[in-house]
Motif scaffolding. Sequence first.
Motif, PDB file in Angstrom:
ATOM      1  N   THR A  76      11.890 -26.687   3.310  1.00 11.64           N
ATOM      2  CA  THR A  76      11.867 -26.266   1.907  1.00 11.64           C
ATOM      3  C   THR A  76      12.973 -26.967   1.116  1.00 11.64           C
ATOM      4  O   THR A  76      12.740 -27.477   0.013  1.00 11.64           O
ATOM      5  CB  THR A  76      12.071 -24.745   1.807  1.00 11.64           C
ATOM      6  N   THR A  77      14.179 -26.986   1.686  1.00 16.12           N
ATOM      7  CA  THR A  77      15.328 -27.590   1.010  1.00 16.12           C
ATOM      8  C   THR A  77      15.147 -29.087   0.824  1.00 16.12           C
ATOM      9  O   THR A  77      15.693 -29.671  -0.110  1.00 16.12           O
ATOM     10  CB  THR A  77      16.621 -27.300   1.806  1.00 16.12           C
ATOM     11  N   CYS A  87      12.675 -32.370   6.043  1.00 15.79           N
ATOM     12  CA  CYS A  87      11.335 -32.001   5.555  1.00 15.79           C
ATOM     13  C   CYS A  87      11.045 -30.509   5.600  1.00 15.79           C
ATOM     14  O   CYS A  87       9.919 -30.085   5.882  1.00 15.79           O
ATOM     15  CB  CYS A  87      10.242 -32.764   6.314  1.00 15.79           C
ATOM     16  N   THR A 114       6.554 -31.511  -2.049  1.00 17.43           N
ATOM     17  CA  THR A 114       6.196 -32.495  -3.082  1.00 17.43           C
ATOM     18  C   THR A 114       6.027 -33.904  -2.502  1.00 17.43           C
ATOM     19  O   THR A 114       5.879 -34.868  -3.246  1.00 17.43           O
ATOM     20  CB  THR A 114       7.272 -32.538  -4.187  1.00 17.43           C
ATOM     21  N   GLU A 164      12.390 -30.509  -0.012  1.00 18.16           N
ATOM     22  CA  GLU A 164      11.305 -30.707  -0.980  1.00 18.16           C
ATOM     23  C   GLU A 164      10.069 -31.340  -0.350  1.00 18.16           C
ATOM     24  O   GLU A 164       9.343 -32.109  -0.991  1.00 18.16           O
ATOM     25  CB  GLU A 164      11.793 -31.518  -2.188  1.00 18.16           C
ATOM     26  N   PHE A 196      14.849 -34.322  -9.058  1.00 15.06           N
ATOM     27  CA  PHE A 196      13.870 -33.416  -8.464  1.00 15.06           C
ATOM     28  C   PHE A 196      12.460 -33.883  -8.834  1.00 15.06           C
ATOM     29  O   PHE A 196      12.267 -34.600  -9.811  1.00 15.06           O
ATOM     30  CB  PHE A 196      14.070 -31.985  -8.965  1.00 15.06           C
ATOM     31  N   ARG A 197      11.518 -33.453  -8.039  1.00 17.38           N
ATOM     32  CA  ARG A 197      10.115 -33.697  -8.356  1.00 17.38           C
ATOM     33  C   ARG A 197       9.493 -32.411  -8.891  1.00 17.38           C
ATOM     34  O   ARG A 197       9.721 -31.331  -8.347  1.00 17.38           O
ATOM     35  CB  ARG A 197       9.358 -34.149  -7.102  1.00 17.38           C
ATOM     36  N   LYS A 227      21.274 -29.355  -4.238  1.00 18.83           N
ATOM     37  CA  LYS A 227      21.200 -30.788  -4.576  1.00 18.83           C
ATOM     38  C   LYS A 227      22.160 -31.113  -5.727  1.00 18.83           C
ATOM     39  O   LYS A 227      22.805 -32.171  -5.722  1.00 18.83           O
ATOM     40  CB  LYS A 227      19.769 -31.187  -4.939  1.00 18.83           C
ATOM     41  N   SER A 279      18.708 -31.610   2.468  1.00 16.56           N
ATOM     42  CA  SER A 279      18.216 -31.979   1.148  1.00 16.56           C
ATOM     43  C   SER A 279      17.850 -33.465   1.177  1.00 16.56           C
ATOM     44  O   SER A 279      18.427 -34.242   1.935  1.00 16.56           O
ATOM     45  CB  SER A 279      19.294 -31.714   0.097  1.00 16.56           C
ATOM     46  N   THR A 280      16.878 -33.840   0.363  1.00 17.54           N
ATOM     47  CA  THR A 280      16.404 -35.231   0.333  1.00 17.54           C
ATOM     48  C   THR A 280      16.858 -35.907  -0.952  1.00 17.54           C
ATOM     49  O   THR A 280      16.484 -35.468  -2.042  1.00 17.54           O
ATOM     50  CB  THR A 280      14.871 -35.302   0.406  1.00 17.54           C
ATOM     51  N   ILE A 335       9.807 -28.595  -9.675  1.00 15.95           N
ATOM     52  CA  ILE A 335      11.233 -28.269  -9.670  1.00 15.95           C
ATOM     53  C   ILE A 335      11.929 -29.076 -10.762  1.00 15.95           C
ATOM     54  O   ILE A 335      11.666 -30.273 -10.916  1.00 15.95           O
ATOM     55  CB  ILE A 335      11.855 -28.576  -8.288  1.00 15.95           C
TER      56      ILE A 335
END
Length: 294
Positions: free
Chosen positions: A45-46, A43, A51, A48, A269-270, A255, A11-12, A273
């Motif tokens: 799906t998890t 980088c 975006t 994000e 989140f962006r 997250k 996760s980012t 989402i």
Amino acid sequence: MEFRGAFTALSTPFTADGEIDEANFRDFIEWQIEQGIDGLVPCGTTGEAATMSHSEQGRIIKIAVEQAKGRVPVIAGAGSNSTKEAIELTKMAKEAGADAALQITPYYNKPTPGGLVEHFKAIAKEASMPIVLYNVPGRTGLNCLPAHLKAIVDAVPEVVAIKEATGNLSQAAQVIEECGKNFNLMSGDDFTVLPLLAVGGCGVISVTSNIMPAAMSNMCKAFFDKDHEKAIDLSLLMAPVNRAMFLETNPIPVKTSLKMMGIFKEATFRLPIVPLQEENKPKLEAVLKTAGVL
């Protein structure tokens, strides 16, 4: 190259205003390695990535490689439904020093099996490095069947692994049948990690290991050590958490969990989402407490 054990689909962390929180991301990676994770996947799906700008993706991959310092392998998300964009992202991953590139099958376009072969051939020609093909029909609208994968692997030697996220154990077993026991079959579905290992898998690219890296890594190790009772116990411990990670669209629950645990400073989140719905927060918190995460 062998990819063995539990790899976290990282996760980012974003700041409150939506920018990448580099310091928090570095601390997160360090915690993952301290907990015994076997590899890192920025980088995806998890993370994000959908975006992020290309420059942001390149920066995230570079941070992950720098922070890992060769202690664990880094598989960098570098896929796109545009072959041209996938080539550009793969070049960035290679330049950053990633050990492999995670390449999703082109989404929305729904290419034919022949189109899939040409897509991966083009990427390998322009940026040759180990490739992990990501098969997730639930997001792409396309299922890369074992026979199609075999055609890709035969034409593109760089494709050395698959992240198999169908949850279909029959299909997963057929991957090994088609591509051989030395092919790297990785679970992309936390619900079926243990049975996938039993049909010839080598590991997992996991959502749950964001919050339970030691448990996921130790479950894989226990299986490889033939301590099946321990592996089953850890699988059962994580089962409710696996379900909770999909209370809403990934990566919303994971997250949110990282913020509850104090590992992420924010749960930002962006769009498109949005944060976890208020009615789901007590459910998520209860599962995490039962699992000993909180």
